[in-house]
Design a protein around this motif. Structure first.
Motif, PDB file in Angstrom:
ATOM      1  N   GLU A 141       0.829  -1.204   0.000  1.00 26.18           N
ATOM      2  CA  GLU A 141       0.000   0.000   0.000  1.00 26.18           C
ATOM      3  C   GLU A 141       0.861   1.250   0.000  1.00 26.18           C
ATOM      4  N   THR A 450      -1.601  -4.771  -0.523  1.00 21.47           N
ATOM      5  CA  THR A 450      -1.630  -3.838   0.600  1.00 21.47           C
ATOM      6  C   THR A 450      -0.400  -3.939   1.491  1.00 21.47           C
ATOM      7  N   GLY A 504      -3.596   3.443  -2.800  1.00 25.70           N
ATOM      8  CA  GLY A 504      -4.969   3.934  -2.788  1.00 25.70           C
ATOM      9  C   GLY A 504      -5.098   5.310  -3.397  1.00 25.70           C
ATOM     10  N   HIS A 508      -7.363   3.789  -5.913  1.00 25.55           N
ATOM     11  CA  HIS A 508      -8.499   3.327  -5.096  1.00 25.55           C
ATOM     12  C   HIS A 508      -9.767   3.136  -5.901  1.00 25.55           C
ATOM     13  N   TYR A 538      -8.558   2.828   4.802  1.00 24.24           N
ATOM     14  CA  TYR A 538      -8.132   2.830   3.410  1.00 24.24           C
ATOM     15  C   TYR A 538      -9.210   2.371   2.439  1.00 24.24           C
ATOM     16  N   THR A 540     -10.074  -0.909   2.120  1.00 25.91           N
ATOM     17  CA  THR A 540      -9.520  -2.151   1.569  1.00 25.91           C
ATOM     18  C   THR A 540     -10.121  -3.327   2.327  1.00 25.91           C
ATOM     19  N   MET A 577      -9.456   8.337  -3.724  1.00 28.41           N
ATOM     20  CA  MET A 577      -9.004   8.804  -2.424  1.00 28.41           C
ATOM     21  C   MET A 577      -8.373  10.175  -2.636  1.00 28.41           C
TER      22      MET A 577
END
Length: 632
Positions: A141, A450, A504, A508, A538, A540, A577
Motif C-alpha cells: 500500500e 496492501t 490507494g 483506489h 483505506y 480495503t 481517495m
C-alpha cells in the motif's frame, strides 16, 4: 526494487501533520529553457531546475526561494558536450560512457531521456539533501520512511524491491519531489543507508532497454503528494480505467462494493455453508477456492450467486510441469507445452518455476485456444469471477527460445491481452496477485497489494513447523494456523506510523486491493486490530480463509466486520481517495478523504478529540459521524 515488477503503461485537529494530497500542479515558471554557463535551467511547476550536463546533478529553486537537491552528482561519467537547445529540447553526449541525453520541460515536470547501447547508469540519487525528512516508496500500500530512523537504516536490504508502481518520492523541508520512471523495464531502485540516512538510487540496464526516462516534479509535503502526482501522470497518459467504467462494462463488478474476501476449504465449499454465510447477515462476499482438485459444485456456485456473492476459481498460467508428476492440476498443459513452452535464458536453460517446480511457462508460447479451453473448464460450474495468479504481479521475462522469442515488453503485452480476454470477453470479475499499476486497466481486484516489506515474511513461511504447511488438506496450517508475528516483521509490515496509502491515492477507484490470501485476518494474531482499522481507513477489504468448522466459530464476527466495512466501502469504492493526513504528532491518528466523506482512525492507546483508541469514525459534511471500534 526490480522495476520490471512495477507499472509501465497507474481537518480537524490542531495537531494536524500533513495536508492531504497535493493540489493540482501549478503553472510552470515563466520562460523557456536556457543555459547559464554550463548549467541548463529548466522551468518547472513551482520553480525551476538546474541540470549539470557532465554529472547529471539536479537542483531546484522553488517559487518560495527554497533550494532543493533533487539528485546528487554521478561521479566518473567523463566530460560532456555543450548542450544544444532546439525545438524545446536540450541534448548532449557523454562520450566516455556512450550516453546521449535529452532534457525538456513537460506538464510542469523535468523530463530526462538517456539512451545507450550498453552499460548501467545509477541515477538519480535521491534523498541526499540534508533537509530531506522522509522517503516514499510504493511497496504494498505504501511506506513513508523517516530517513534518519536508525531502525530502518539497519534494515535496507531489498527495501526497494517489489514496488508496485514506478515512482518514489522524498519530502524535503516544506516541499516534496516526485520521481517517475515510465521506462520501468530494466530499471531498479535500491534503498541504502549513507551516513545514517536513507537514500534511494535508481539504476537502468541499457542492455535490457536502450532508452531510460525519468520525470521529476516538485510537490507539497504531504506523505502522499508523490502518489497524487503520479495519478495525474497516469490519467494524462490514458492509463487509468476506473471501477465505474468496469461496472458499466460488466455490472457484476459492482458486487465488490462492501464485500469481504474468503478462500473456502473443505466443507465450507458446500451449498449449506454458503447459505449459512448469508444467514449470518453477510450480504456481499468474494469467494474463491484453490486448485486442489475438489473445486466447487454448480449447486454451491449457484447458492453463492443467489446470495449476491462473487465466486471463482484460483488459476495460474505461469507454471508448466510434467503432467505425470505435476503437484497441481493448473500446471498440466496439453500437447508439448511441457517442456517446449518453457522460458529459456540466453544460454538455452529453462527458467525454473516458483519454488523450483517445473518451469515458467512463456506467455508467447501459450495459444489463445488453449487459454479458452482452460477457462471453459475452470468456469464450467457457472463462476462469475476468476483469480489469475502471477499475471499482474509484474515478473516479466525475456524468452530466448527460438520458437517463441519474447522480450519483457512483449511478455507484459501478452499478459494484459489475456487478462483482458478474461475480464472483457468472458465477463468474469478478474483479480490477480499483488497487481502492479499497469494491470489496473484489466483487473477489478488484487490480493496482496496492501502489505509492504514482504522480505520479512519469507523466512517465517519457510519454517513449516511454526508457520504451518500444506496439511491437513481441508485446513492447511499455512493458512489456518494462528501465529504471532515477530516484533521486527510486525513493525516493518503493519506499523501504521510508516504505512501511507500511496496505492490507494493512485488506484483506489480503479482496483479493490487487499492483503495476501495466505495472510488471513486470523492468521497473525498480534496485528488484527491494526488490520481492521486499516481496512476501514483505506477502504480495503479484509480477507479470510474458511473451513466448515472455522465458519461456525468465526462467522458471527466476520459478519460484524463485513457489515461495518460495507457501510463505508459501498460509498467509497468508486471514489478516488482525495486526501490523507496524520492528525497526531505520533502519526497514530490518521484521516483519509474520499470527496466529501472523511474516515478517521485512532491506532493509538489514548483518546483523540473524543475518538477512542481502536476506533474509526466516518462522516460526511454536517452528518453525524458513525463510529465503529475494533475488538481487542
Amino acid at each position: 526494487m526490480n522495476m520490471t515488477k512495477l507499472v509501465g503503461t497507474a481537518l480537524a485537529g490542531v495537531m494536524a501533520v500533513g495536508c492531504g494530497t497535493a493540489p493540482q500542479a501549478a503553472t510552470a515558471s515563466e520562460g523557456p529553457m536556457r543555459l547559464a554557463g554550463d548549467t541548463l535551467i529548466v522551468p518547472l511547476a513551482g520553480g525551476e531546475a538546474k541540470v549539470e550536463p557532465a554529472s547529471l546533478k539536479v537542483t531546484a529553486t522553488t517559487d518560495d526561494g527554497q533550494e532543493l537537491l533533487l539528485s546528487s552528482a554521478v561521479d566518473g561519467l567523463g566530460s560532456a558536450s555543450r548542450p544544444r537547445i532546439a525545438r524545446g529540447e536540450a541534448s548532449w553526449e557523454i562520450p566516455e560512457r556512450g550516453l546521449s541525453v535529452g532534457v525538456r520541460p513537460r506538464d510542469g515536470r523535468l523530463v530526462v531521456d538517456v539512451r545507450s547501447r550498453t552499460g548501467t547508469l545509477a541515477w538519480p540519487v535521491t534523498g541526499a539533501d540534508p533537509a530531506t525528512t522522509s522517503l516514499q516508496l510504493p511497496s504494498g500500500e505504501g511506506l513513508s520512511l523517516p530517513v534518519a530512523d536508525p531502525w530502518w537504516n539497519a534494515r535496507t536490504t531489498d527495501l526497494g524491491s517489489g514496488l508496485l508502481m514506478p515512482f518514489w518520492g522524498a519530502t524535503i523541508g516544506r516541499h516534496g519531489a516526485a520521481y517517475i520512471t515510465p521506462t520501468d523495464i530494466g530499471t531498479n531502485l535500491a534503498v541504502a543507508s549513507a551516513g545514517g540516512r536513507l537514500q534511494a538510487t535508481a539504476s537502468h540496464d541499457f542492455a535490457t532497454a536502450p532508452s531510460y526516462t525519468v520525470e521529476v516534479a516538485l510537490t507539497g509535503d504531504s506523505p502522499v503528494a508523490q502518489a497524487a502526482d503520479y495519478r495525474r501522470w497516469v490519467i494524462s497518459h490514458g492509463g487509468l480505467t476506473t471501477l465505474k467504467e468496469k461496472i458499466r462494462a460488466n455490472p457484476e463488478v459492482a458486487k465488490l462494493a462492501g464485500a469481504v474476501h474468503a478462500y473456502l476449504w473443505g466443507d465450507a465449499r458446500s451449498p449449506r455453508s454458503i447459505r449459512r454465510l448469508h444467514e449470518l447477515g453477510i450480504d456481499r462476499m468474494w469467494l474463491g477456492y484453490d486448485a486442489d482438485g475438489k473445486g466447487m459444485s454448480r449447486q454451491a456456485v449457484q447458492a453463492a450467486k443467489k446470495a449476491g456473492y462473487l465466486v471463482g476459481p484460483y488459476d495460474s498460467w505461469a507454471n508448466a510441469q510434467d503432467p505425470k508428476t505435476a503437484d497441481t492440476s493448473v500446471s498440466k498443459w496439453p500437447g508439448r507445452l511441457w517442456p517446449d513452452g518453457c522460458v529459456h535464458d540466453a544460454d538455452g536453460r529453462p527458467k525454473d518455476g516458483f519454488g523450483g517446480r517445473g518451469c515458467y511457462l512463456s506467455s508467447q508460447a501459450l495459444p489463445r485456444e488453449v487459454i479458452a479451453e482452460r477457462v471453459d473448464t475452470m468456469a464450467a460450474n457457472g463462476a462469475n469471477s476468476y483469480f489469475l495468479d502471477v499475471d499482474a504481479a509484474g515478473e516479466l521475462f525475456d524468452d530466448h527460445t527460438p520458437s517463441h522469442r519474447m522480450t519483457q515488453e512483449q511478455d507484459r503485452a501478452n499478459r494484459i491481452a489475456r487478462m483482458r480476454y478474461l475480464s472483457s470477453d468472458r465477463k468474469l470479475v478478474l483479480g490477480s496477485e499483488a497487481a502492479a499499476g499497469w494491470a489496473n486497466q484489466v483487473l477489478a481486484f488484487s490480493h496482496g497489494s496492501t502489505t509492504p516489506s514482504l522480505q520479512f515474511l519469507w523466512p517465517l513461511r519457510r519454517d513449516k513447523q511454526n508457520w504451518g504447511g500444506y496439511w491437513p488438506q481441508d485446513a492447511p496450517g499455512l493458512f489456518f494456523k494462528p501465529v504471532e508475528l515477530p516484533a521486527e516483521a510486525a513493525k516493518a509490515m503493519y506499523d501504521p506510523r510508516y504505512r501511507v496509502p500511496l496505492y490507494g491515492t493512485v488506484l483506489h477507484d480503479a482496483v479493490v486491493n487487499l492483503d495476501r490470501w495466505d495472510l488471513d485476518y486470523y492468521k497473525i494474531t498480534n496485528v488484527k486490530r491494526t488490520k481492521a482499522l486499516m481496512s476501514m481507513l483505506y477502504g480495503t477489504p479484509l480477507n479470510f480463509v474458511l473451513s466448515g468448522s472455522t465458519l461456525e466459530q468465526r462467522g458471527p464476527e466476520i459478519a460484524r466486520l463485513q457489515q461495518a466495512f460495507s457501510r463505508v466501502h459501498r460509498d467509497t469504492m468508486t471514489r478516488p481517495m482525495t486526501g490523507f493526513a496524520w492528525l497526531s504528532s505520533d502519526r497514530l491518528v490518521q484521516r483519509t478523504t474520499f470527496g466529501d466523506l472523511t474516515v478517521t482512525a485512532n491506532f493509538g492507546e489514548r483518546p483523540y478529540h473524543g475518538l477512542a483508541p481502536g476506533c474509526v469514525t466516518a462522516a460526511r459534511n454536517a452528518m453525524r459521524p458513525e463510529t465503529w471500534c475494533a475488538a481487542r
